[in-house]
Design a protein around this motif. Structure first.
Motif, PDB file in Angstrom:
ATOM      1  N   ARG A 179       8.880 -21.633  24.558  1.00 39.87           N
ATOM      2  CA  ARG A 179       7.790 -20.709  24.230  1.00 39.87           C
ATOM      3  C   ARG A 179       7.435 -20.767  22.747  1.00 39.87           C
ATOM      4  O   ARG A 179       6.260 -20.716  22.374  1.00 39.87           O
ATOM      5  N   GLU A 180       8.447 -20.908  21.898  1.00 38.15           N
ATOM      6  CA  GLU A 180       8.191 -21.000  20.468  1.00 38.15           C
ATOM      7  C   GLU A 180       7.457 -22.298  20.132  1.00 38.15           C
ATOM      8  O   GLU A 180       6.574 -22.316  19.258  1.00 38.15           O
ATOM      9  N   TYR A 181       7.831 -23.373  20.793  1.00 36.53           N
ATOM     10  CA  TYR A 181       7.135 -24.652  20.586  1.00 36.53           C
ATOM     11  C   TYR A 181       5.648 -24.504  20.910  1.00 36.53           C
ATOM     12  O   TYR A 181       4.776 -24.975  20.161  1.00 36.53           O
ATOM     13  N   LYS A 182       5.330 -23.847  21.994  1.00 36.39           N
ATOM     14  CA  LYS A 182       3.936 -23.715  22.400  1.00 36.39           C
ATOM     15  C   LYS A 182       3.137 -22.794  21.477  1.00 36.39           C
ATOM     16  O   LYS A 182       1.908 -22.869  21.437  1.00 36.39           O
ATOM     17  N   LYS A 183       3.831 -21.942  20.748  1.00 32.88           N
ATOM     18  CA  LYS A 183       3.150 -21.090  19.764  1.00 32.88           C
ATOM     19  C   LYS A 183       2.954 -21.813  18.436  1.00 32.88           C
ATOM     20  O   LYS A 183       2.211 -21.337  17.580  1.00 32.88           O
ATOM     21  N   SER A 184       3.623 -22.946  18.264  1.00 29.20           N
ATOM     22  CA  SER A 184       3.589 -23.655  16.988  1.00 29.20           C
ATOM     23  C   SER A 184       2.291 -24.450  16.834  1.00 29.20           C
ATOM     24  O   SER A 184       1.535 -24.650  17.789  1.00 29.20           O
ATOM     25  N   ASP A 185       2.052 -24.925  15.633  1.00 26.38           N
ATOM     26  CA  ASP A 185       0.882 -25.741  15.329  1.00 26.38           C
ATOM     27  C   ASP A 185       1.162 -27.173  15.777  1.00 26.38           C
ATOM     28  O   ASP A 185       1.901 -27.907  15.109  1.00 26.38           O
ATOM     29  N   HIS A 186       0.602 -27.575  16.894  1.00 25.34           N
ATOM     30  CA  HIS A 186       0.844 -28.910  17.431  1.00 25.34           C
ATOM     31  C   HIS A 186      -0.332 -29.338  18.298  1.00 25.34           C
ATOM     32  O   HIS A 186      -1.128 -28.505  18.733  1.00 25.34           O
ATOM     33  N   ALA A 187      -0.437 -30.627  18.534  1.00 22.10           N
ATOM     34  CA  ALA A 187      -1.450 -31.142  19.456  1.00 22.10           C
ATOM     35  C   ALA A 187      -1.006 -30.835  20.881  1.00 22.10           C
ATOM     36  O   ALA A 187       0.140 -31.081  21.255  1.00 22.10           O
ATOM     37  N   ILE A 188      -1.914 -30.300  21.671  1.00 24.82           N
ATOM     38  CA  ILE A 188      -1.532 -29.775  22.979  1.00 24.82           C
ATOM     39  C   ILE A 188      -1.716 -30.786  24.106  1.00 24.82           C
ATOM     40  O   ILE A 188      -2.357 -31.829  23.945  1.00 24.82           O
ATOM     41  N   CYS A 189      -1.157 -30.437  25.263  1.00 28.34           N
ATOM     42  CA  CYS A 189      -1.382 -31.169  26.506  1.00 28.34           C
ATOM     43  C   CYS A 189      -2.149 -30.250  27.457  1.00 28.34           C
ATOM     44  O   CYS A 189      -1.705 -29.143  27.757  1.00 28.34           O
ATOM     45  N   PHE A 190      -3.298 -30.726  27.931  1.00 23.70           N
ATOM     46  CA  PHE A 190      -4.223 -29.952  28.752  1.00 23.70           C
ATOM     47  C   PHE A 190      -4.431 -30.675  30.079  1.00 23.70           C
ATOM     48  O   PHE A 190      -4.479 -31.904  30.117  1.00 23.70           O
ATOM     49  N   GLY A 191      -4.566 -29.923  31.172  1.00 25.50           N
ATOM     50  CA  GLY A 191      -4.834 -30.588  32.448  1.00 25.50           C
ATOM     51  C   GLY A 191      -5.543 -29.704  33.448  1.00 25.50           C
ATOM     52  O   GLY A 191      -5.301 -28.495  33.509  1.00 25.50           O
ATOM     53  N   TRP A 192      -6.430 -30.327  34.232  1.00 27.65           N
ATOM     54  CA  TRP A 192      -7.044 -29.648  35.376  1.00 27.65           C
ATOM     55  C   TRP A 192      -6.141 -29.852  36.583  1.00 27.65           C
ATOM     56  O   TRP A 192      -5.805 -30.978  36.947  1.00 27.65           O
ATOM     57  N   TYR A 193      -5.777 -28.768  37.232  1.00 26.14           N
ATOM     58  CA  TYR A 193      -4.776 -28.806  38.301  1.00 26.14           C
ATOM     59  C   TYR A 193      -5.337 -28.139  39.551  1.00 26.14           C
ATOM     60  O   TYR A 193      -5.922 -27.054  39.481  1.00 26.14           O
ATOM     61  N   ALA A 194      -5.131 -28.802  40.707  1.00 25.64           N
ATOM     62  CA  ALA A 194      -5.662 -28.268  41.964  1.00 25.64           C
ATOM     63  C   ALA A 194      -4.624 -28.228  43.070  1.00 25.64           C
ATOM     64  O   ALA A 194      -4.927 -27.828  44.191  1.00 25.64           O
ATOM     65  N   GLY A 195      -3.378 -28.609  42.790  1.00 24.39           N
ATOM     66  CA  GLY A 195      -2.382 -28.755  43.842  1.00 24.39           C
ATOM     67  C   GLY A 195      -1.741 -27.478  44.324  1.00 24.39           C
ATOM     68  O   GLY A 195      -0.939 -27.508  45.261  1.00 24.39           O
ATOM     69  N   TYR A 196      -2.085 -26.338  43.742  1.00 26.00           N
ATOM     70  CA  TYR A 196      -1.377 -25.091  44.023  1.00 26.00           C
ATOM     71  C   TYR A 196      -1.821 -24.399  45.303  1.00 26.00           C
ATOM     72  O   TYR A 196      -1.351 -23.315  45.611  1.00 26.00           O
ATOM     73  N   THR A 197      -2.725 -24.999  46.061  1.00 24.43           N
ATOM     74  CA  THR A 197      -3.205 -24.359  47.294  1.00 24.43           C
ATOM     75  C   THR A 197      -2.289 -24.622  48.480  1.00 24.43           C
ATOM     76  O   THR A 197      -2.496 -24.064  49.557  1.00 24.43           O
ATOM     77  N   SER A 198      -1.266 -25.476  48.310  1.00 22.44           N
ATOM     78  CA  SER A 198      -0.363 -25.815  49.411  1.00 22.44           C
ATOM     79  C   SER A 198       0.922 -24.997  49.304  1.00 22.44           C
ATOM     80  O   SER A 198       1.965 -25.500  48.883  1.00 22.44           O
ATOM     81  N   ASP A 199       0.826 -23.732  49.671  1.00 25.09           N
ATOM     82  CA  ASP A 199       1.966 -22.815  49.531  1.00 25.09           C
ATOM     83  C   ASP A 199       3.225 -23.295  50.230  1.00 25.09           C
ATOM     84  O   ASP A 199       4.338 -23.092  49.754  1.00 25.09           O
ATOM     85  N   SER A 200       3.053 -23.944  51.397  1.00 25.99           N
ATOM     86  CA  SER A 200       4.204 -24.291  52.218  1.00 25.99           C
ATOM     87  C   SER A 200       4.801 -25.649  51.879  1.00 25.99           C
ATOM     88  O   SER A 200       5.819 -26.036  52.433  1.00 25.99           O
ATOM     89  N   SER A 201       4.191 -26.407  50.980  1.00 25.55           N
ATOM     90  CA  SER A 201       4.694 -27.745  50.668  1.00 25.55           C
ATOM     91  C   SER A 201       6.043 -27.680  49.969  1.00 25.55           C
ATOM     92  O   SER A 201       6.235 -26.869  49.055  1.00 25.55           O
ATOM     93  N   PRO A 202       7.001 -28.531  50.358  1.00 28.08           N
ATOM     94  CA  PRO A 202       8.296 -28.575  49.679  1.00 28.08           C
ATOM     95  C   PRO A 202       8.245 -29.353  48.365  1.00 28.08           C
ATOM     96  O   PRO A 202       9.202 -29.339  47.605  1.00 28.08           O
ATOM     97  N   SER A 203       7.137 -30.039  48.090  1.00 25.30           N
ATOM     98  CA  SER A 203       7.044 -30.871  46.893  1.00 25.30           C
ATOM     99  C   SER A 203       6.733 -30.028  45.666  1.00 25.30           C
ATOM    100  O   SER A 203       5.781 -29.239  45.653  1.00 25.30           O
ATOM    101  N   MET A 204       7.488 -30.217  44.596  1.00 22.94           N
ATOM    102  CA  MET A 204       7.228 -29.515  43.353  1.00 22.94           C
ATOM    103  C   MET A 204       5.943 -30.003  42.684  1.00 22.94           C
ATOM    104  O   MET A 204       5.442 -29.380  41.751  1.00 22.94           O
ATOM    105  N   GLY A 205       5.397 -31.129  43.161  1.00 17.87           N
ATOM    106  CA  GLY A 205       4.123 -31.598  42.653  1.00 17.87           C
ATOM    107  C   GLY A 205       2.969 -30.711  43.065  1.00 17.87           C
ATOM    108  O   GLY A 205       1.861 -30.853  42.541  1.00 17.87           O
ATOM    109  N   LEU A 206       3.199 -29.786  44.001  1.00 15.25           N
ATOM    110  CA  LEU A 206       2.149 -28.908  44.499  1.00 15.25           C
ATOM    111  C   LEU A 206       2.478 -27.438  44.230  1.00 15.25           C
ATOM    112  O   LEU A 206       2.037 -26.551  44.959  1.00 15.25           O
ATOM    113  N   HIS A 207       3.250 -27.206  43.190  1.00 18.30           N
ATOM    114  CA  HIS A 207       3.618 -25.841  42.811  1.00 18.30           C
ATOM    115  C   HIS A 207       3.559 -25.687  41.298  1.00 18.30           C
ATOM    116  O   HIS A 207       3.914 -26.605  40.555  1.00 18.30           O
TER     117      HIS A 207
END
Length: 344
Positions: free
Chosen positions: A43-71
């Motif tokens: 959390r402290e790292y993310k508050k620091s002055d640094h170049a960020i990583c940004f992403g558009w994400y759509a995988g969260y609609t699969s509530d029942s999926s066992p894959s962490m790629g969709l959570h």
């Protein structure tokens, strides 16, 4: 006829259950667990002055999926900002009934999102293609204000961290001076002038946003899709360098197209074509490594980056990779390290 068929099927299932002694175990992935100190440092790292990583994400609609790629809980820990491309996960069904802006009743996804916000400091923003046509709002100053206030309400009532406006007007009335007025209204709730610590982001592809919006916006995210050279990235930034500080400029790739290798083959200004580990350099990591001549950029990222969760890189010998072990979210994880190298 249906009832008889169902009875027979039920009987067969029951017999199978009795006669079967070797039951195949289903592998359910679970998120990694770390110490409280780890999450505090994150959390402290993310508050620091640094170049960020940004992403558009759509995988969260699969509530029942066992894959962490969709959570949400499976996202790379060091990602800074997630733009919600499949609507807003809400824990209130009333919002779904009344909203025209894709609030969706997904209480499990909402719970995960809030957990990641609090534990890891990841920020989540509502994404909206910014056009007024078809919204029901009038094409005048009153309509601009009403539209802006509605979007602000959607963000705030779902406990999100801000708003990402996709500026691709394609002839829509809400562009140029009208878009600037829109941003000025939203700037009361989000962005550098609001005093709220809520984000206001503008992403775009071909049409550059008006320069007058800069004081109200935290980041301008350029869709640099299929960009193969650092000189091209420099040209994209030069289009707006007279008014946009480099630390507000984020370069992104269309990772859904290139999930197998992390973009298109990329060449840096000095001719280099490999990453820090000796693997062939592709555009996502190329964007992470790149900075404009004018100074350090705001960050890098990707669209549909969840497609790369199951990548075989960097253990894909057919691409020329020299390492033997694959890494989920390879380009995102390695890109963060390339962009913000750890102190040695």
């Amino acid at each position: 006829m249906k009832r008889t068929t169902y009875a027979i099927l039920a009987g067969l299932v029951a017999l199978g259950a009795i006669g079967c002694t070797d039951v195949e175990k289903t592998e359910i992935q679970v998120p990694n667990s770390h110490s409280s100190e780890y999450y505090r440092n994150l959390r402290e790292y993310k508050k620091s002055d640094h170049a960020i990583c940004f992403g558009w994400y759509a995988g969260y609609t699969s509530d029942s999926s066992p894959s962490m790629g969709l959570h949400f809980t499976g996202l790379p820990d060091s990602m800074d900002i997630i733009s919600l491309w499949s609507g807003i996960p809400s824990n209130n069904p009333e919002y779904v009934e009344s909203s025209d802006f894709n609030e969706r009743y997904m209480p499990n996804a909402y719970r995960e999102l809030q957990q990641v916000r609090e534990q890891k400091g990841t920020r989540f923003v509502m994404c909206r293609i910014c056009r007024i046509e078809g919204t029901g709002f009038e094409k005048n100053d009153a309509g601009i204000e009403a539209y802006a206030l509605y979007l602000a309400r959607c963000v705030l009532r779902n406990n999100l961290d801000g708003l990402d406006l996709d500026y691709e007007p394609e002839g829509d009335w809400l562009q140029g001076e009208n878009f600037t007025k829109f941003i000025q209204v939203l700037g009361q709730f989000f962005g550098p002038k609001s005093g709220t610590d809520k984000l206001l982001i503008v992403d775009f592809y071909g049409q550059v946003p008006p320069a007058e919006t800069e004081p109200y916006v935290d980041y301008f995210v350029r869709q640099c899709y299929s960009c193969s050279r650092a000189t091209t990235l420099q040209g994209y930034y030069d289009q707006m360098s007279s008014w946009c500080p480099p630390e507000k400029f984020i370069a992104t790739e269309q990772m859904g197209w290139y999930w197998k290798n992390g973009g298109v083959a990329f060449t840096e200004e000095d001719g280099n074509t490999v990453d820090s580990w000796g693997n062939p350099l592709y555009s996502v990591i190329g964007m992470a490594r790149w900075n404009p001549e004018q100074g350090h950029k705001g960050g890098f990222g990707g669209y549909y980056f969840e497609y790369e969760y199951n990548t075989t890189r960097p253990a894909n010998a057919t691409l020329g990779d020299i390492e033997q072990k694959s890494i989920p979210y390879y380009s995102i994880r390695r890109g963060i390290q390339e962009q913000n190298p750890a102190n040695k």
